[in-house]
Scaffold this active site. Sequence first.
Site, PDB file in Angstrom:
ATOM      1  N   ASP A  96     -56.401  -5.170  24.820  1.00  0.00           N
ATOM      2  CA  ASP A  96     -55.887  -4.668  23.854  1.00  0.00           C
ATOM      3  C   ASP A  96     -55.684  -5.704  22.895  1.00  0.00           C
ATOM      4  O   ASP A  96     -55.384  -6.744  23.074  1.00  0.00           O
ATOM      5  CB  ASP A  96     -54.694  -3.687  23.879  1.00  0.00           C
ATOM      6  CG  ASP A  96     -54.519  -2.934  22.829  1.00  0.00           C
ATOM      7  OD1 ASP A  96     -55.479  -2.572  21.984  1.00  0.00           O
ATOM      8  OD2 ASP A  96     -53.488  -2.243  22.969  1.00  0.00           O
ATOM      9  N   GLU A 106     -61.887   8.058  25.115  1.00  0.00           N
ATOM     10  CA  GLU A 106     -61.361   8.414  23.762  1.00  0.00           C
ATOM     11  C   GLU A 106     -61.803   7.231  22.725  1.00  0.00           C
ATOM     12  O   GLU A 106     -61.547   7.812  21.388  1.00  0.00           O
ATOM     13  CB  GLU A 106     -59.779   8.394  23.665  1.00  0.00           C
ATOM     14  CG  GLU A 106     -59.075   9.555  24.581  1.00  0.00           C
ATOM     15  CD  GLU A 106     -59.473   9.394  26.085  1.00  0.00           C
ATOM     16  OE1 GLU A 106     -59.240   8.156  26.576  1.00  0.00           O
ATOM     17  OE2 GLU A 106     -59.370  10.230  26.891  1.00  0.00           O
ATOM     18  N   ASN A 107     -62.529   6.318  23.085  1.00  0.00           N
ATOM     19  CA  ASN A 107     -62.923   5.594  22.105  1.00  0.00           C
ATOM     20  C   ASN A 107     -63.932   5.876  20.957  1.00  0.00           C
ATOM     21  O   ASN A 107     -64.472   5.374  20.056  1.00  0.00           O
ATOM     22  CB  ASN A 107     -63.358   4.201  22.581  1.00  0.00           C
ATOM     23  CG  ASN A 107     -62.158   3.226  23.022  1.00  0.00           C
ATOM     24  OD1 ASN A 107     -62.447   2.447  23.716  1.00  0.00           O
ATOM     25  ND2 ASN A 107     -60.945   3.335  22.308  1.00  0.00           N
ATOM     26  N   TRP A 108     -64.641   7.211  21.365  1.00  0.00           N
ATOM     27  CA  TRP A 108     -65.757   7.726  20.418  1.00  0.00           C
ATOM     28  C   TRP A 108     -65.260   8.294  19.252  1.00  0.00           C
ATOM     29  O   TRP A 108     -65.766   8.151  18.326  1.00  0.00           O
ATOM     30  CB  TRP A 108     -66.308   8.982  21.090  1.00  0.00           C
ATOM     31  CG  TRP A 108     -67.150   8.623  22.332  1.00  0.00           C
ATOM     32  CD1 TRP A 108     -66.695   8.632  23.763  1.00  0.00           C
ATOM     33  CD2 TRP A 108     -68.553   7.965  22.606  1.00  0.00           C
ATOM     34  NE1 TRP A 108     -67.610   8.383  24.636  1.00  0.00           N
ATOM     35  CE2 TRP A 108     -68.727   7.878  24.016  1.00  0.00           C
ATOM     36  CE3 TRP A 108     -69.333   7.315  21.668  1.00  0.00           C
ATOM     37  CZ2 TRP A 108     -70.052   7.183  24.435  1.00  0.00           C
ATOM     38  CZ3 TRP A 108     -70.469   6.817  22.100  1.00  0.00           C
ATOM     39  CH2 TRP A 108     -70.878   6.512  23.532  1.00  0.00           C
TER      40      TRP A 108
HETATM   41  C1  FPP Z   1     -58.927  -2.591  22.386  1.00  0.00           C
HETATM   42  O1  FPP Z   1     -58.763  -3.192  21.083  1.00  0.00           O
HETATM   43  C2  FPP Z   1     -60.101  -3.104  22.861  1.00  0.00           C
HETATM   44  C3  FPP Z   1     -61.325  -2.339  23.074  1.00  0.00           C
HETATM   45  C4  FPP Z   1     -61.269  -0.700  22.671  1.00  0.00           C
HETATM   46  C5  FPP Z   1     -62.532  -2.826  23.270  1.00  0.00           C
HETATM   47  C6  FPP Z   1     -62.425  -3.652  24.448  1.00  0.00           C
HETATM   48  C7  FPP Z   1     -63.640  -4.366  24.448  1.00  0.00           C
HETATM   49  C8  FPP Z   1     -64.102  -5.847  24.860  1.00  0.00           C
HETATM   50  C9  FPP Z   1     -63.099  -6.728  24.848  1.00  0.00           C
HETATM   51  C10 FPP Z   1     -65.389  -6.189  24.565  1.00  0.00           C
HETATM   52  C11 FPP Z   1     -65.787  -6.018  25.990  1.00  0.00           C
HETATM   53  C12 FPP Z   1     -67.239  -5.131  25.758  1.00  0.00           C
HETATM   54  C13 FPP Z   1     -68.347  -5.468  26.451  1.00  0.00           C
HETATM   55  C14 FPP Z   1     -69.739  -5.142  25.789  1.00  0.00           C
HETATM   56  C15 FPP Z   1     -68.085  -6.070  27.897  1.00  0.00           C
HETATM   57  P1  FPP Z   1     -58.375  -2.474  19.903  1.00  0.00           P
HETATM   58  O2  FPP Z   1     -59.493  -2.313  19.290  1.00  0.00           O
HETATM   59  O3  FPP Z   1     -57.703  -1.198  20.377  1.00  0.00           O
HETATM   60  O4  FPP Z   1     -57.366  -3.490  19.191  1.00  0.00           O
HETATM   61  P2  FPP Z   1     -56.061  -2.996  18.245  1.00  0.00           P
HETATM   62  O5  FPP Z   1     -54.888  -2.409  19.226  1.00  0.00           O
HETATM   63  O6  FPP Z   1     -55.653  -4.305  17.808  1.00  0.00           O
HETATM   64  O7  FPP Z   1     -56.498  -2.199  17.225  1.00  0.00           O
END
Ligand code: FPP
EC number: 2.5.1.-
Length: 250
Positions: free
Chosen positions: A17, A64-66
């Site tokens: 995260d 839920e990420n969709w």
């Molecule tokens: C959460 O950070 C992260 C994700 C939803 C995606 C995690 C994916 C990767 C690290 C890339 C891996 C991908 C592949 C192709 C293997 P956030 O976006 O929720 O960050 P925030 O909490 O700061 O908004």
Amino acid sequence: MAEPLHPVPRHVAIVMDGNGRWANRRLMPRVVGHKFGVDALVRIIHASAARGIEYLTVFAFSSENWKRPQDEVSGLMNLVMVAVSKYLARMAEDGVRIRIIGDRSHVAEKVRAAWDHAEARTANNRRITVSVAFNYGGRWDVVQACQRAIAEGLRPEQIDEAALSSRMSLTYAPDPDLFIRTGGEVRISNFLLWQTAYSELYFTDCLWPDFDERALDAALEDYARRDRRFGRVKTDIAPSGEVVSLPAGS
Ligand code: FPP
């Protein structure tokens, strides 16, 4: 090679995260944070293998990420293809086996093809197994295991923990010993709900793109100090050298 820390967890699960905030702080689009998140993931895969971790399971895209903005979702999907073409060869050479867990049914054909290719290319490797949770949810995992059990004709009295465990994702791995979440939030967010029943939990404010070998070692050192009891009583060594049992919770 890194000095091994003892005991080294066999299986580490990570909620990666903080990519979005990492990018926002640099006035960059969130997807740039995910791109640097992939680089961090590759670094941690190789570092984990060097430290003797056998299984690494990472949350790359949740059910839920969709609901995220369309450009972020498509950016993440594109990153799968970019990551596979950029990093797969080195992973394969380093003995990494890649497995994908999650519901593949709603994932675009080209993304599925990239994952299929990564799995096939690394299928015979055993140094470390990296399971990428993609369109995954812990509740989905329990539900699909129940559906499979029913579809296979199991009667209610045949549905026990072993029957469900053998139909969940990650049947090829022991349960995670250590669960890490970066980014400062202190929750499980529907990751491996079933499999983390007895995992040690470790939370850090470090944003995922900044998570490096030192941050991994800090988590492993913290884990090495934990006293894992799995619901049993604690045993301790008295000053006399005698092994004594203490009540759980002591
Ligand atoms: C959460 O950070 C992260 C994700 C939803 C995606 C995690 C994916 C990767 C690290 C890339 C891996 C991908 C592949 C192709 C293997 P956030 O976006 O929720 O960050 P925030 O909490 O700061 O908004």
